[in-house]
Design an enzyme around this catalytic site. Structure first.
Site, PDB file in Angstrom:
ATOM      1  N   ASP A   1      -8.296   3.870   0.862  1.00 25.60           N
ATOM      2  CA  ASP A   1      -7.329   4.236   1.901  1.00 25.60           C
ATOM      3  C   ASP A   1      -8.108   4.781   3.111  1.00 25.60           C
ATOM      4  OD1 ASP A   1      -5.379   5.277   3.475  1.00 25.60           O
ATOM      5  OD2 ASP A   1      -4.320   6.313   1.867  1.00 25.60           O
TER       6      ASP A   1
ATOM      7  N   ARG B   1      -3.582  -0.648   5.285  1.00 28.51           N
ATOM      8  CA  ARG B   1      -4.145  -1.744   4.482  1.00 28.51           C
ATOM      9  C   ARG B   1      -3.221  -2.951   4.348  1.00 28.51           C
ATOM     10  NH1 ARG B   1      -5.204   2.128  -0.462  1.00 28.51           N
ATOM     11  NH2 ARG B   1      -3.316   2.981   0.480  1.00 28.51           N
TER      12      ARG B   1
ATOM     13  N   CYS C   1       0.868  -1.182   0.000  1.00 31.85           N
ATOM     14  CA  CYS C   1       0.000   0.000   0.000  1.00 31.85           C
ATOM     15  C   CYS C   1       0.902   1.229   0.000  1.00 31.85           C
ATOM     16  CB  CYS C   1      -0.988  -0.030   1.174  1.00 31.85           C
ATOM     17  SG  CYS C   1      -0.237  -0.018   2.810  1.00 31.85           S
TER      18      CYS C   1
END
Ligand code: 4NP
Length: 161
Positions: free
Chosen positions: A132, A22, A16
């Protein structure tokens, strides 16, 4: 964190932006799903970020909380994607299209690693990106957990086909 299992183990790297929301969650979910399964699921995961914002930092406290609320152990320190990763990992799975662009830009020509979007495996892919959650609220973290959980389940199933 990534543990060298054996030569035949499939190595997956989740990527990420910052490596505190994440991708460490994806790493933790995959490693928990395959722990204690048969050798046919001899897969292990690590994670990193395209940027260097959170090197050696633990995951965001909201990432840790959502993992624990869903009975997943999480243990990772932030690190940045490097060219070496393309020679170590078989599958590099990124969270969004910006990560895909940045990851492919670093990929050496001779690397055999396969680079895919996480939501290519999601039965409900929506816009194809894992959102996100960093600037949002707690709900965003549970939403990300649910996306990752079902995408990784589908990814693992595909490896058995
Ligand atoms: P991640 O989320 O890429 O899922 O780890 C972010 C974490 C940190 C930042 C941005 C996104 N940041 O700007 O520091």
């Amino acid at each position: 964190m990534f543990a060298l299992a054996n030569e035949n183990c499939m190595k997956v790297l989740f990527v990420c932006l910052g490596n505190i929301c994440r991708s460490p969650l994806a790493e933790a979910i995959l490693n928990q799903k395959v722990s204690g399964t048969s050798p046919s699921q001899d897969i292990s995961a690590d994670s990193c970020g395209t940027e260097n914002y959170h090197i050696d930092q633990a995951p965001d406290h909201r990432t840790i909380e959502v993992a624990h609320r869903n009975n997943v152990q999480i243990d990772h320190l932030g690190r940045q994607l490097s060219e070496d990763d393309f020679h170590i990992y078989d599958q590099i799975i990124v969270m969004d299209k910006s990560n895909l662009y940045d990851t492919l830009a670093l990929k050496p020509k001779e690397s055999k690693a396969e680079v895919r979007l996480m939501r290519d495996f999601d039965p409900e892919p929506d816009d194809g990106e894992v959102p996100d959650p960093y600037y949002g609220g707690e709900d965003g973290f549970q939403q990300v957990f649910d996306i990752l959980d079902r995408s990784i389940e589908a990814f693992l199933k595909k490896q058995q086909d």
